[in-house]
Enzyme design. Structure first.
Site, mmCIF file in Angstrom:
data_model
loop_
_atom_site.group_PDB
_atom_site.id
_atom_site.type_symbol
_atom_site.label_atom_id
_atom_site.label_comp_id
_atom_site.label_asym_id
_atom_site.label_seq_id
_atom_site.Cartn_x
_atom_site.Cartn_y
_atom_site.Cartn_z
ATOM 1 N N LYS A 1 -12.059 3.501 11.906
ATOM 2 C CA LYS A 1 -10.852 4.002 12.576
ATOM 3 C C LYS A 1 -11.148 4.498 13.999
ATOM 4 C CE LYS A 1 -7.499 3.097 9.763
ATOM 5 N NZ LYS A 1 -6.538 2.028 10.152
ATOM 6 N N TYR B 1 -14.970 4.297 6.655
ATOM 7 C CA TYR B 1 -13.539 4.260 6.999
ATOM 8 C C TYR B 1 -13.313 4.965 8.342
ATOM 9 C CZ TYR B 1 -8.513 5.289 6.533
ATOM 10 O OH TYR B 1 -7.158 5.405 6.740
ATOM 11 N N GLY C 1 0.821 -1.206 0.000
ATOM 12 C CA GLY C 1 0.000 0.000 0.000
ATOM 13 C C GLY C 1 0.856 1.256 0.000
ATOM 14 N N GLN C 2 0.199 2.403 0.113
ATOM 15 C CA GLN C 2 0.921 3.672 -0.036
ATOM 16 C C GLN C 2 2.011 3.848 1.021
ATOM 17 O OE1 GLN C 2 -1.179 7.326 0.786
ATOM 18 N NE2 GLN C 2 0.080 8.468 -0.689
HETATM 19 N N1 SER Z 1 -5.918 9.454 3.009
HETATM 20 C C1 SER Z 1 -7.111 8.986 3.676
HETATM 21 C C2 SER Z 1 -8.269 8.997 2.779
HETATM 22 O O1 SER Z 1 -8.395 9.932 2.029
HETATM 23 C C3 SER Z 1 -7.396 9.819 4.879
HETATM 24 O O2 SER Z 1 -6.498 9.533 5.880
HETATM 25 O O3 SER Z 1 -9.070 8.114 2.842
#
Ligand code: SER
Length: 320
Positions: free
Chosen positions: A144, A140, A12-13
């Protein structure tokens, strides 16, 4: 005892950039990169791993005598909205497997990232505080917020040394964008180089907290190296790099590439961005473990171009 590090989500990034850096710190052979997909370009030790499968995770930990995990696998904000239950299941199942494995195998330390996505419209827009209200509007973000609470729970109940950062949008040159709302700020560089024109899915004045990859990596290793008694936040630390809007980034790129052009077609990601802060108060990270970002907008832009020009062939080959 020698540290043996497992990186989950290494393609991943953040993983793509962090795994090689950890190899430099802990030496080759002591870092095991893992992902559900095979790596495109990774020379170190690699394990194919689906972290939703607890037994498979346990087998990799046993095989390599793992002492620390960096759990970087997650479905990000924009991609998660396409299938919220799937995103929740992946994010939570992998998290609980990692936390349970940390307890079972008595790992020394665990890094589990969080995100600015934990914030929502009620968190406040400017210099959003560590203890702001957490009522996110994406799945998301919901996952989190739960992640942060689980990290804190495992620390207090089982004494696990869990550490976490609320990453802002990460700008990096090591990998292609991967389903985040802040990813426009990565994609724009690729379009600038190859198309000379970018259509942005956010409005020009959308201010978001961002961080350049070098700063994000340094924050991660500095947090992980800090003495345990300095860590006062066991949910997740606010972390700031810089804040900018699409228009400010466009101007910064245009100062290097005068022919570059942009237009704006906001889509559903605008609502996500509007629900997030524009800037973050990270004074607790600064106080506890000395956090200090280094990259401003123009320095970041120059560094992105420098690296992307060198890596053109690698980044633009199709993913297998
Ligand atoms: N980079 C993430 C997103 O845009 C946020 O932390 O989902």
């Amino acid at each position: 005892m020698k540290e043996k590090i497992l990186v989950i989500g290494a393609n991943g990034q953040i993983g793509t950039a962090l795994a090689p850096l950890l190899e430099e710190i802990y030496e080759e052979g002591n870092v095991i990169a893992s992902d559900i997909n095979n790596p495109v370009n990774y020379a170190g030790v690699f394990e194919h791993l689906d972290a939703t499968k607890a037994n498979d995770l346990g087998a990799v930990i046993r095989k390599h005598g793992i002492t620390q995990i960096y759990h970087l696998a997650a479905i990000l904000s924009a991609k998660g909205e396409a299938d919220p239950v799937w995103a929740w299941n992946i994010n939570m199942q992998t998290l609980l497997n990692v936390l349970e494995a940390s307890r079972e195998f008595k790992l020394d330390k665990v890094f589990i990232p969080s995100s600015i996505a934990v914030f929502g419209p009620s968190s406040g827009k400017v210099m959003t505080q560590q203890n702001a209200c957490l009522e996110p509007s994406t799945v998301y973000g919901v996952s989190k917020v739960a992640t942060e609470n689980w990290c804190s729970y495992y620390h207090h109940k089982y004494g696990i040394d869990v550490r976490s950062l609320r990453y802002p949008g990460v700008i990096s040159h090591q990998s292609m964008p991967g389903g985040g709302t802040t990813d426009y700020a990565v994609d724009i560089f690729h379009k600038a180089l190859y198309n000379r024109k970018y259509t942005c899915y956010l409005k020009p004045d959308t201010d978001l907290p961002m961080i350049y990859i070098d700063d994000a990596l340094r924050a991660t290793t500095e947090l992980m190296e800090a003495p345990a008694e300095k860590i006062t936040i066991r949910s997740s630390y606010n972390l700031a790099g810089l804040s900018f809007t699409p228009n400010e980034l466009f101007q910064s790129i245009k100062s290097i590439m005068p022919s570059f052009d942009i237009d704006y077609q906001p889509d559903f990601r605008q609502d996500i961005a509007d629900s997030w802060p524009g800037s973050i108060d990270d004074s607790i990270a600064r106080r506890d473990w000395g956090w200090q970002p280094e990259f401003d907008l123009d320095r970041m832009t120059q560094d992105m171009f420098l690296h992307l020009l060198k890596r053109k062939d690698v980044l633009h080959q199709p993913v297998k």
